[in-house]
Write a protein that holds these residues in place. Structure first.
Motif, mmCIF file in Angstrom:
data_model
loop_
_atom_site.group_PDB
_atom_site.id
_atom_site.type_symbol
_atom_site.label_atom_id
_atom_site.label_comp_id
_atom_site.label_asym_id
_atom_site.label_seq_id
_atom_site.Cartn_x
_atom_site.Cartn_y
_atom_site.Cartn_z
ATOM 1 N N GLY A 1 -13.625 2.434 4.726
ATOM 2 C CA GLY A 1 -12.882 1.911 3.548
ATOM 3 C C GLY A 1 -12.724 2.703 2.395
ATOM 4 O O GLY A 1 -12.196 1.960 1.113
ATOM 5 N N VAL A 2 -13.743 3.644 1.857
ATOM 6 C CA VAL A 2 -13.933 4.339 1.550
ATOM 7 C C VAL A 2 -12.467 5.597 1.272
ATOM 8 O O VAL A 2 -11.503 5.755 0.233
ATOM 9 C CB VAL A 2 -14.720 4.918 0.611
ATOM 10 C CG1 VAL A 2 -14.908 6.312 -0.109
ATOM 11 C CG2 VAL A 2 -16.393 4.838 0.471
ATOM 12 N N VAL A 3 -12.109 5.363 2.184
ATOM 13 C CA VAL A 3 -10.540 6.141 1.758
ATOM 14 C C VAL A 3 -9.290 5.145 1.771
ATOM 15 O O VAL A 3 -8.849 5.556 1.173
ATOM 16 C CB VAL A 3 -10.630 7.016 3.741
ATOM 17 C CG1 VAL A 3 -9.218 7.463 3.646
ATOM 18 C CG2 VAL A 3 -10.684 7.799 3.709
ATOM 19 N N GLY B 1 -7.324 3.386 -12.293
ATOM 20 C CA GLY B 1 -6.845 3.592 -11.136
ATOM 21 C C GLY B 1 -7.569 5.560 -10.898
ATOM 22 O O GLY B 1 -7.584 5.815 -9.829
ATOM 23 N N TYR B 2 -6.969 6.218 -11.516
ATOM 24 C CA TYR B 2 -7.655 7.606 -11.735
ATOM 25 C C TYR B 2 -8.957 7.821 -11.832
ATOM 26 O O TYR B 2 -9.432 8.594 -10.561
ATOM 27 C CB TYR B 2 -6.386 8.825 -12.606
ATOM 28 C CG TYR B 2 -7.663 9.447 -12.052
ATOM 29 C CD1 TYR B 2 -6.779 10.575 -11.807
ATOM 30 C CD2 TYR B 2 -7.951 10.344 -13.241
ATOM 31 C CE1 TYR B 2 -7.244 11.835 -11.945
ATOM 32 C CE2 TYR B 2 -8.445 11.561 -12.958
ATOM 33 C CZ TYR B 2 -7.744 12.347 -11.811
ATOM 34 O OH TYR B 2 -7.973 14.274 -11.898
ATOM 35 N N LEU B 3 -9.698 6.916 -12.155
ATOM 36 C CA LEU B 3 -11.574 7.319 -12.285
ATOM 37 C C LEU B 3 -12.064 6.973 -11.755
ATOM 38 O O LEU B 3 -12.818 6.990 -10.247
ATOM 39 C CB LEU B 3 -11.518 6.721 -14.083
ATOM 40 C CG LEU B 3 -13.055 6.647 -14.102
ATOM 41 C CD1 LEU B 3 -13.361 8.311 -14.263
ATOM 42 C CD2 LEU B 3 -13.785 5.580 -15.592
ATOM 43 N N VAL B 4 -10.950 5.576 -10.610
ATOM 44 C CA VAL B 4 -12.470 5.071 -9.593
ATOM 45 C C VAL B 4 -11.838 5.629 -8.905
ATOM 46 O O VAL B 4 -12.477 6.072 -7.360
ATOM 47 C CB VAL B 4 -11.461 3.653 -9.850
ATOM 48 C CG1 VAL B 4 -11.881 2.646 -8.209
ATOM 49 C CG2 VAL B 4 -11.842 2.651 -10.398
ATOM 50 N N GLY B 5 -10.697 6.219 -8.180
ATOM 51 C CA GLY B 5 -9.877 7.752 -7.025
ATOM 52 C C GLY B 5 -10.883 8.493 -7.309
ATOM 53 O O GLY B 5 -11.514 8.875 -6.414
ATOM 54 N N LEU C 1 -5.866 3.088 -2.530
ATOM 55 C CA LEU C 1 -5.087 2.219 -3.712
ATOM 56 C C LEU C 1 -5.452 2.447 -5.157
ATOM 57 O O LEU C 1 -4.691 2.099 -5.645
ATOM 58 C CB LEU C 1 -5.974 1.161 -2.828
ATOM 59 C CG LEU C 1 -5.336 -0.457 -3.487
ATOM 60 C CD1 LEU C 1 -4.536 -0.569 -3.532
ATOM 61 C CD2 LEU C 1 -6.822 -0.776 -3.435
ATOM 62 N N ALA C 2 -6.436 3.428 -5.026
ATOM 63 C CA ALA C 2 -7.068 3.606 -6.208
ATOM 64 C C ALA C 2 -5.939 4.296 -7.417
ATOM 65 O O ALA C 2 -5.573 4.170 -8.596
ATOM 66 C CB ALA C 2 -8.193 4.025 -6.881
ATOM 67 N N PHE C 3 -5.459 5.238 -6.764
ATOM 68 C CA PHE C 3 -4.992 6.356 -6.823
ATOM 69 C C PHE C 3 -3.490 6.153 -6.957
ATOM 70 O O PHE C 3 -2.476 6.418 -7.866
ATOM 71 C CB PHE C 3 -4.618 7.977 -5.563
ATOM 72 C CG PHE C 3 -6.234 8.526 -6.377
ATOM 73 C CD1 PHE C 3 -6.343 9.152 -7.823
ATOM 74 C CD2 PHE C 3 -7.104 9.076 -5.209
ATOM 75 C CE1 PHE C 3 -6.993 9.626 -7.830
ATOM 76 C CE2 PHE C 3 -7.552 10.147 -5.546
ATOM 77 C CZ PHE C 3 -8.303 9.912 -6.808
ATOM 78 N N SER C 4 -2.778 4.969 -6.408
ATOM 79 C CA SER C 4 -1.384 4.339 -6.555
ATOM 80 C C SER C 4 -1.607 3.008 -7.357
ATOM 81 O O SER C 4 -0.064 2.753 -7.835
ATOM 82 C CB SER C 4 -0.921 3.548 -5.208
ATOM 83 O OG SER C 4 -2.011 2.667 -5.037
ATOM 84 N N LEU C 5 -2.450 3.275 -8.046
ATOM 85 C CA LEU C 5 -2.379 1.918 -9.277
ATOM 86 C C LEU C 5 -1.906 2.917 -10.642
ATOM 87 O O LEU C 5 -2.104 3.942 -10.533
ATOM 88 C CB LEU C 5 -3.557 1.273 -10.053
ATOM 89 C CG LEU C 5 -4.188 1.169 -8.379
ATOM 90 C CD1 LEU C 5 -6.068 0.406 -9.260
ATOM 91 C CD2 LEU C 5 -3.818 -0.943 -8.961
#
Length: 92
Positions: free
Chosen positions: A81-83, A5-9, A88-92
């Motif tokens: 959409g990116v925001v 999630g961090y990497l995707v964020g 979402l990614a940082f919340s995983l």
């Protein structure tokens, strides 16, 4: 928070930065009387990095014309959409 999630964020954050750079350079080149030479090269790089995402959205959502001006709604949709994906990614 998971490592994935961090990497995707982080990747989405970098893409968001490139989108903002593209927007600023587009306005700079269009409004400046004599834009600096480096701005054309930087603009080309920003376009190459973002156009693969913007082009499919632009085919579905074409620019809206208002007189002699066209508003690119695809850029706004991709930006939002990116925001959303980034949060979402940082919340995983």
């Amino acid at each position: 928070m998971s490592a994935l999630g961090y990497l995707v964020g982080v990747l989405l954050t970098l893409f968001l930065i490139v989108l903002v750079v593209r927007m600023v350079l587009d306005w700079t080149v269009n409004l400046a009387t004599r834009p600096p030479v480096w701005s054309f090269r930087a603009r080309g790089i920003a376009h190459r990095l973002t156009e693969p995402v913007l082009a499919p959205v632009r085919r579905v959502l074409p620019p809206v014309r208002a007189g002699g001006v066209a508003f690119d709604l695809a850029f706004t949709v991709v930006f939002l959409g990116v925001v959303l994906l980034q949060s979402l990614a940082f919340s995983l």
